[in-house]
Scaffold this active site. Structure first.
Site, PDB file in Angstrom:
ATOM      1  N   ARG A  69       0.954  -1.251   0.010  1.00 43.25           N
ATOM      2  CA  ARG A  69      -0.051  -0.082   0.148  1.00 43.25           C
ATOM      3  C   ARG A  69       0.915   1.219   0.002  1.00 43.25           C
ATOM      4  O   ARG A  69       0.343   2.329   0.123  1.00 43.25           O
ATOM      5  CB  ARG A  69      -1.012  -0.032   1.368  1.00 43.25           C
TER       6      ARG A  69
ATOM      7  N   ARG B 254     -18.434  -1.927   9.092  1.00 41.29           N
ATOM      8  CA  ARG B 254     -17.411  -2.414   9.782  1.00 41.29           C
ATOM      9  C   ARG B 254     -16.992  -1.306  10.820  1.00 41.29           C
ATOM     10  O   ARG B 254     -17.297   0.172  10.427  1.00 41.29           O
ATOM     11  CB  ARG B 254     -16.229  -2.863   8.961  1.00 41.29           C
TER      12      ARG B 254
ATOM     13  N   ARG C 110      -9.291   7.168   5.147  1.00 41.17           N
ATOM     14  CA  ARG C 110      -8.851   6.089   4.245  1.00 41.17           C
ATOM     15  C   ARG C 110      -8.489   6.542   2.771  1.00 41.17           C
ATOM     16  O   ARG C 110      -7.613   6.085   2.369  1.00 41.17           O
ATOM     17  CB  ARG C 110      -9.479   4.860   4.603  1.00 41.17           C
TER      18      ARG C 110
HETATM   19  P1  B4P Z   1      -8.595  -3.720   3.919  1.00 39.51           P
HETATM   20  O1  B4P Z   1      -9.058  -5.051   4.871  1.00 39.51           O
HETATM   21  O2  B4P Z   1      -7.433  -4.148   3.000  1.00 39.51           O
HETATM   22  O3  B4P Z   1     -10.027  -3.466   3.548  1.00 39.51           O
HETATM   23  P2  B4P Z   1     -10.551  -2.249   2.318  1.00 39.51           P
HETATM   24  O4  B4P Z   1      -9.589  -1.794   1.421  1.00 39.51           O
HETATM   25  O5  B4P Z   1     -11.338  -1.287   3.276  1.00 39.51           O
HETATM   26  O6  B4P Z   1     -11.695  -3.019   1.710  1.00 39.51           O
HETATM   27  P3  B4P Z   1     -11.959  -4.140   0.373  1.00 39.51           P
HETATM   28  O7  B4P Z   1     -11.341  -3.429  -1.006  1.00 39.51           O
HETATM   29  O8  B4P Z   1     -11.218  -5.254   0.611  1.00 39.51           O
HETATM   30  O9  B4P Z   1     -13.344  -4.168   0.167  1.00 39.51           O
HETATM   31  P4  B4P Z   1     -14.481  -5.252   0.399  1.00 39.51           P
HETATM   32  O10 B4P Z   1     -14.342  -6.274  -0.810  1.00 39.51           O
HETATM   33  O11 B4P Z   1     -14.525  -5.647   1.680  1.00 39.51           O
HETATM   34  O12 B4P Z   1      -7.759  -2.712   4.956  1.00 39.51           O
HETATM   35  C1  B4P Z   1      -8.316  -2.183   6.237  1.00 39.51           C
HETATM   36  C2  B4P Z   1      -7.092  -1.401   7.170  1.00 39.51           C
HETATM   37  O13 B4P Z   1      -6.289  -2.228   7.198  1.00 39.51           O
HETATM   38  C3  B4P Z   1      -6.947  -0.166   6.224  1.00 39.51           C
HETATM   39  O14 B4P Z   1      -7.596   1.231   6.147  1.00 39.51           O
HETATM   40  C4  B4P Z   1      -5.383  -0.169   7.035  1.00 39.51           C
HETATM   41  O15 B4P Z   1      -5.265   0.599   8.135  1.00 39.51           O
HETATM   42  C5  B4P Z   1      -4.934  -1.428   7.311  1.00 39.51           C
HETATM   43  N1  B4P Z   1      -4.107  -2.167   6.482  1.00 39.51           N
HETATM   44  C6  B4P Z   1      -4.237  -3.360   5.525  1.00 39.51           C
HETATM   45  N2  B4P Z   1      -3.309  -3.626   4.670  1.00 39.51           N
HETATM   46  C7  B4P Z   1      -2.330  -2.619   5.044  1.00 39.51           C
HETATM   47  C8  B4P Z   1      -0.954  -2.469   4.396  1.00 39.51           C
HETATM   48  N3  B4P Z   1      -0.478  -3.172   3.388  1.00 39.51           N
HETATM   49  N4  B4P Z   1      -0.285  -1.330   4.771  1.00 39.51           N
HETATM   50  C9  B4P Z   1      -0.691  -0.579   5.815  1.00 39.51           C
HETATM   51  N5  B4P Z   1      -1.871  -0.652   6.498  1.00 39.51           N
HETATM   52  C10 B4P Z   1      -2.605  -1.666   5.955  1.00 39.51           C
HETATM   53  O16 B4P Z   1     -15.852  -4.653  -0.225  1.00 39.51           O
HETATM   54  C11 B4P Z   1     -16.336  -3.509   0.420  1.00 39.51           C
HETATM   55  C12 B4P Z   1     -17.870  -3.513   0.579  1.00 39.51           C
HETATM   56  O17 B4P Z   1     -18.292  -3.530  -0.814  1.00 39.51           O
HETATM   57  C13 B4P Z   1     -18.417  -4.970   1.175  1.00 39.51           C
HETATM   58  O18 B4P Z   1     -19.495  -4.680   1.896  1.00 39.51           O
HETATM   59  C14 B4P Z   1     -18.894  -5.555  -0.056  1.00 39.51           C
HETATM   60  O19 B4P Z   1     -19.772  -6.663   0.105  1.00 39.51           O
HETATM   61  C15 B4P Z   1     -19.198  -4.471  -1.071  1.00 39.51           C
HETATM   62  N6  B4P Z   1     -19.121  -4.874  -2.530  1.00 39.51           N
HETATM   63  C16 B4P Z   1     -17.829  -5.566  -2.951  1.00 39.51           C
HETATM   64  N7  B4P Z   1     -18.245  -5.565  -4.476  1.00 39.51           N
HETATM   65  C17 B4P Z   1     -19.381  -4.782  -4.751  1.00 39.51           C
HETATM   66  C18 B4P Z   1     -20.112  -4.698  -5.881  1.00 39.51           C
HETATM   67  N8  B4P Z   1     -19.744  -4.906  -7.077  1.00 39.51           N
HETATM   68  N9  B4P Z   1     -21.394  -3.928  -5.789  1.00 39.51           N
HETATM   69  C19 B4P Z   1     -21.844  -3.644  -4.742  1.00 39.51           C
HETATM   70  N10 B4P Z   1     -21.030  -3.789  -3.629  1.00 39.51           N
HETATM   71  C20 B4P Z   1     -19.998  -4.344  -3.468  1.00 39.51           C
END
Ligand code: B4P
Length: 186
Positions: free
Chosen positions: A88, A129, A140
């Site tokens: 990231r 969440r 974020r």
């Molecule tokens: P992550 O757990 O990586 O989460 P995210 O980017 O928020 O979500 P993602 O893109 O995976 O979305 P999802 O499928 O769940 O990070 C969380 C935190 O961890 C970061 O903010 C940071 O603090 C830390 N972190 C993680 N990795 C790190 C790193 N390398 N360096 C530093 N810090 C780090 O989908 C989201 C929602 O959308 C769900 O509800 C889903 O059902 C819905 N959805 C999905 N596809 C859809 C579609 N096509 N249409 C409608 N809804 C949809």
């Protein structure tokens, strides 16, 4: 196959990753899932990470790089893996490059899941969440724009970047992703 998944928070990386790893039999390495598991288990790393995650900030590079370095040594990674949410930052990408160079296992592709910001807010509000409150989502997104988006150029210059339209149904997006991956495997 060794693949990276990049996209803004809530783009659906985790959602698509589950389907990809099943279809292509890859190990799923989600740093977000690993950090949440560490937090729930109340480990030292988990408690430290939570301070950043709850504010919408990235966890420090040294913590994440150590977690991934250890995970890449596990046997299930030999047959290929999907890195979901890592790297990231440019520092994380450089650390990964060094690890993979030492192992002699280069990346095959970097998939960018492209979703406009209004849609991200809508999806994250629906998920609910602890770090999906509007003010934390905004933070974020700032972290994504400032620290993660520069990776797109980093990987484009190396000829690895493939952009995927992340709007549409989960199945439609998976079909687009599959087209890209089948071309690579082809
Ligand atoms: P992550 O757990 O990586 O989460 P995210 O980017 O928020 O979500 P993602 O893109 O995976 O979305 P999802 O499928 O769940 O990070 C969380 C935190 O961890 C970061 O903010 C940071 O603090 C830390 N972190 C993680 N990795 C790190 C790193 N390398 N360096 C530093 N810090 C780090 O989908 C989201 C929602 O959308 C769900 O509800 C889903 O059902 C819905 N959805 C999905 N596809 C859809 C579609 N096509 N249409 C409608 N809804 C949809």
């Amino acid at each position: 196959m060794r693949i990276i998944f990049i996209g803004p928070p809530g783009a659906g990386k985790g959602t698509q990753a589950e389907r990809i790893v099943q279809t292509y039999r890859l190990a799923h390495l989600s740093t977000g899932d690993m950090l949440r598991a560490a937090r729930d288990a109340k480990t030292e790393i988990g408690q430290k990470a939570e301070q950043y995650m709850s504010r919408g900030q990235l966890v420090p590079d040294d913590v994440i790089v150590a977690i991934i370095a250890r995970r890449l040594e596990e046997p299930d990674c030999r047959a290929g893996y999907l890195l979901d949410g890592f790297p990231r930052t440019i520092a994380q990408a450089e650390a990964l490059d060094t690890m993979l160079r030492q192992k002699g296992t280069p990346l095959d592709a970097v998939l960018e899941l492209d979703v406009p910001e209004e849609e991200l807010f809508r999806r994250l509000a629906g998920r609910g969440r602890a770090d999906d409150k509007p003010e934390v989502i905004s933070q974020r997104l700032v972290a994504y724009r400032q620290q993660t988006a520069p990776l797109l150029d980093y990987y484009a210059k190396r000829g690895l970047l493939r952009k995927i339209n992340g709007l549409g149904s989960i199945e439609e997006i998976f079909a687009r992703t599959k087209t890209e991956l089948d071309r690579l495997a082809g």
